[in-house]
Design an enzyme around this catalytic site. Structure first.
Site, PDB file in Angstrom:
ATOM      1  N   CYS A   1       0.894  -1.180   0.096  1.00 42.58           N
ATOM      2  CA  CYS A   1       0.067   0.004   0.141  1.00 42.58           C
ATOM      3  C   CYS A   1       1.022   1.255  -0.050  1.00 42.58           C
ATOM      4  CB  CYS A   1      -1.077   0.006   1.164  1.00 42.58           C
ATOM      5  SG  CYS A   1      -1.579  -1.585   1.947  1.00 42.58           S
TER       6      CYS A   1
ATOM      7  N   ARG B   1       6.618 -11.288   5.487  1.00 45.77           N
ATOM      8  CA  ARG B   1       6.069 -11.148   6.746  1.00 45.77           C
ATOM      9  C   ARG B   1       6.757 -12.074   7.714  1.00 45.77           C
ATOM     10  NH1 ARG B   1      -0.495 -10.459   4.871  1.00 45.77           N
ATOM     11  NH2 ARG B   1      -0.024  -8.499   3.452  1.00 45.77           N
TER      12      ARG B   1
ATOM     13  N   GLN C   1       1.649 -11.342  -3.539  1.00 47.39           N
ATOM     14  CA  GLN C   1       0.252 -10.910  -3.269  1.00 47.39           C
ATOM     15  C   GLN C   1      -0.089 -10.411  -4.533  1.00 47.39           C
ATOM     16  OE1 GLN C   1      -0.372  -7.983  -0.559  1.00 47.39           O
ATOM     17  NE2 GLN C   1      -1.938  -8.964   0.667  1.00 47.39           N
TER      18      GLN C   1
ATOM     19  N   ASP D   1      -2.412  -7.884  -5.438  1.00 46.45           N
ATOM     20  CA  ASP D   1      -2.875  -6.882  -4.640  1.00 46.45           C
ATOM     21  C   ASP D   1      -3.522  -5.817  -5.649  1.00 46.45           C
ATOM     22  OD1 ASP D   1      -3.159  -5.313  -2.303  1.00 46.45           O
ATOM     23  OD2 ASP D   1      -1.257  -4.811  -1.901  1.00 46.45           O
TER      24      ASP D   1
ATOM     25  N   HIS E   1      -5.263  -1.471  -5.295  1.00 48.45           N
ATOM     26  CA  HIS E   1      -5.740  -0.272  -4.595  1.00 48.45           C
ATOM     27  C   HIS E   1      -6.640   0.439  -5.650  1.00 48.45           C
ATOM     28  CE1 HIS E   1      -2.010  -1.221  -2.301  1.00 48.45           C
ATOM     29  NE2 HIS E   1      -2.977  -1.434  -1.226  1.00 48.45           N
TER      30      HIS E   1
ATOM     31  N   LYS F   1     -13.120  -4.972   6.852  1.00 51.90           N
ATOM     32  CA  LYS F   1     -12.889  -5.767   5.530  1.00 51.90           C
ATOM     33  C   LYS F   1     -13.894  -6.711   5.255  1.00 51.90           C
ATOM     34  CE  LYS F   1      -9.673  -9.046   8.305  1.00 51.90           C
ATOM     35  NZ  LYS F   1      -8.713  -9.852   7.954  1.00 51.90           N
TER      36      LYS F   1
ATOM     37  N   HIS G   1      -8.132  -1.366  -0.508  1.00 47.29           N
ATOM     38  CA  HIS G   1      -7.233  -2.380  -0.668  1.00 47.29           C
ATOM     39  C   HIS G   1      -7.900  -3.641  -0.945  1.00 47.29           C
ATOM     40  CE1 HIS G   1      -4.405  -0.199   2.075  1.00 47.29           C
ATOM     41  NE2 HIS G   1      -5.746   0.188   2.613  1.00 47.29           N
TER      42      HIS G   1
HETATM   43 ZN   LIG Z   1      -3.019  -2.101   0.599  1.00 50.42          ZN
END
Ligand SMILES: [Zn+2]
Ligand SMILES: [Zn+2]
Length: 637
Positions: free
Chosen positions: A331, A360, A378, A380, A382, A462, A508
């Site tokens: 992000c 992580r 990931q 991902d 946005h 979420k 996200h």
């Molecule tokens: Zn994010």
């Protein structure tokens, strides 16, 4: 008189104090027999609970998820009694339900071994046969603390209770346990059960505390369902992705990088097939793709809030006298890209995807093949938008997510909504707006969902997507998280219709979650019998003898021209051995070729999992195979 509203909206007047069990009898004898608990004004209660005044009541059976949980948890009490009767020194800690079963944590110096399970089960069977009622007794917190003085585990449980009325449940003459309940009406109602395993577990998961013994069990409404579950577990063992991954040369791990997967060439073919498909779908849904660095300086992570809220899971490095962190999320990088330009409402919604490599830190004990790793990619994205666009964007993400899951053959999915956790940034008001927006989108799409109170991310509520694989195991994959905080922290802005500068909303989202983990799930879901479009090698040509090698080369050339992933087995092995080898490598199609096939430009097709072979023209085979790839067909025949 109590005025009861039933789930179908009908009403029933009964005497005040009528129990839920009596109410079930009035509705019907079948329901009364199947009943295990009740829901009174949304709260799960015992069947012995009275109904007073106006109340909405639903009778719960073992066919309801909640009923199954009540049944399993009741079985945990029975297992606890069995353990206490075999080992009288046992101190009971707590016994919650888990997916597909339950456990009970016990403090007992003598280790419980798998060889003891049968003894425990026999004792449990006696308790079940006695069919003694579960009896609830209530007292004040002070009374309960006095009663359990000296029992550090149970007094600790009382200190965590959210009510000042503390309840105990007994069944039979001499077993009682502190518990909030509810339970099944009597011990005979816990279905078919089995003691599954035992493991060490620290009290409260805290390594500085005493190591307890966690005894796992499972319970199902019928013997058949228990057997089905045990069969699925057996099948899951055979499909272990760590074993199949090694056998098929898809990936490996090395002590040089604990928790970091090495993806091999065949694994990368699967990976890239997923990426190609993923890109195509994202293109269709109006996404752009970016890539941001994995190492960014500490100041950025302070600004994003990760430093204060996520530090324990991050890796750090230092060079040129400055401190840096390795990104655990994409992000902040996404925000920096956003900030390189001025933005107007006209560009919104802006959907920006990134296949981001994140790190992580996970404790070494919890890592598990590709399912739990320390480095993963990931999928991902946005989305930057105005508050008015949130609902439509959430709906768009839900549609895209379902489309992607279906392509892999996952049809059984459910959604959970997680709300404000204790550790969070942003005001309560912002949290409310964000949570409402997610709920509105779900309601608009008529999607059922479960609420997980307090389980949201630290920056926003979420929605999580869970799928069920062919062994009925549930996996959380995708997530949509609404964030009003990070855009503010990064000073993101856009020019609105009225020419004023405003802060965009940031959504996200990830669909597959982690590529590594998703590939692990696919390996187990398919048992490594991948659909054609995902198979590392799709077709193998098997000449029946050296004399047919030239024709085999011609066939291979045609397959390659048609962009099929293929090879030719020119070894000196007999045809039977060549077929067996291709089978063990889980090849979708084997094309056996000899002089007869050469004469008619044909191939003898053997399909994975099917006994009979079939001779077809080479062009027909190419058409069929490419059609299956284009349509992402799961079956090969
Ligand atoms: Zn994010
Ligand atoms: Zn209980």
């Amino acid at each position: 008189m109590a005025k009861v509203t039933l789930p179908d909206g009908s009403r029933l007047d009964v005497a005040d104090g009528t129990t839920a069990a009596h109410l079930a009898e009035q509705i019907g004898p079948g329901l009364a027999k199947a009943a295990v608990a009740a829901k009174r004004d949304g709260q799960l209660v015992d069947l012995s609970a009275p109904v007073n005044g106006q109340a909405a009541v639903r009778i719960i059976t073992a066919r309801d998820d909640e009923g199954l949980e009540v049944m399993r948890h009741s079985c945990a009490h029975i297992m606890a009694e069995a353990i206490c009767s075999i080992w009288p020194d046992t101190k009971l800690v707590y016994g919650p339900t888990v997916e597909d079963g339950f456990y009970y944590d016990v403090d007992l110096d003598e280790p419980i071994r798998p060889a003891d399970f049968q003894r425990i089960e026999e004792k449990m069977a006696e308790i079940v046969k006695a069919d003694e009622p579960f009896v609830r007794k209530e007292m004040t917190r002070t009374e309960a603390l006095a009663k359990l003085a000296g029992d550090k585990y149970k007094t600790d449980n009382i200190s965590h209770a959210d009510s000042d009325i503390i309840s105990f449940y007994s069944h039979g003459d001499d077993f009682e346990d502190l518990c909030r309940g509810p339970h099944v009406p009597s011990t005979g109602k816990v279905g078919s059960f089995k003691v599954m395993s035992v493991a060490g577990a620290y009290w409260h998961g805290d390594p500085t505390q005493k190591m307890l013994q966690r005894v796992y069990g499972t319970a199902w409404p019928t013997e058949e369902e228990l057997d089905g579950y045990l069969r699925r577990l057996d099948e899951a063992k055979k499909r272990d992705h760590r074993v199949l991954g090694k056998q098929l040369d898809l990936f490996s791990f090395n002590e040089a990088g604990p928790g970091f997967a090495f993806i091999h060439a065949k694994g990368m073919v699967i990976w890239n097939a997923i990426v190609d498909f993923w890109r195509g779908v994202h293109d269709k849904y109006g996404y752009e793709e970016i890539r941001t660095p994995i190492i960014l300086n500490q100041e950025l992570w302070h600004k994003s809030g990760h430093w204060d809220n996520y530090k324990e899971n991050m890796y750090f490095t230092n060079f040129d006298d400055a401190d840096y962190a390795i990104k655990p999320m994409n992000c902040p990088g996404g925000c920096l890209v956003y900030k390189t330009q001025q933005h107007s409402y006209r560009e919104f919604p802006m959907r920006v995807a990134e296949l981001g490599l994140v790190h992580r830190h996970e404790a070494s004990g919890v890592m598990h093949g590709l399912f739990r790793v320390r480095q993963f990619t990931q999928d991902d994205a946005h989305i930057f938008c105005t508050p008015g666009q949130i609902e439509a964007e959430i709906i768009g993400v839900i549609e895209l997510t379902f489309e992607i899951y279906r392509a892999f053959g996952f049809e059984d999915f459910h959604i959970e909504l997680s709300t404000q956790p204790e550790k969070h940034i942003g005001s309560d008001e912002i949290w409310q707006i964000a949570t409402d927006a997610l709920e509105d989108a779900l309601k608009h799409k008529n999607i059922e969902y479960k609420i997980n109170q307090g389980d949201g991310a630290f920056y926003g509520p979420k929605i999580d997507f869970h799928i069920r694989d062919c062994l009925k195991r549930s996996w959380q994959l995708g997530t949509i998280q609404l964030d009003f905080s990070m855009p503010q922290r990064f000073g993101l802005a856009y020019t609105d219709r009225d020419n004023t500068e405003k802060t965009p909303v940031m959504i996200h989202r990830a669909v597959l979650g982690s590529f590594e983990r998703f590939i692990g799930i696919l390996i187990e879901h398919y048992g490594a019998n991948f659909p054609l479009w995902l198979s590392p090698e799709q077709v193998r040509v098997l000449p029946i003898s050296e004399k047919s090698n030239d024709y085999a080369k011609i066939v291979e050339g045609k397959l390659k021209n048609a962009r099929l992933r293929c090879s030719c087995d020119f070894s000196n092995e007999k045809i039977g051995a060549k077929i067996a080898k291709a089978h063990s490598e889980k090849l979708p199609y084997m094309l056996v070729v000899g002089p007869k096939e050469a004469q008619s430009s044909a191939v003898n097709v053997r399909i994975r999992g099917i006994k009979e072979s079939k001779t077809v023209g080479i062009d027909e085979f190419l058409r069929t195979a490419n059609g299956k790839i284009a349509d992402k067909k799961i079956d090969l025949a």
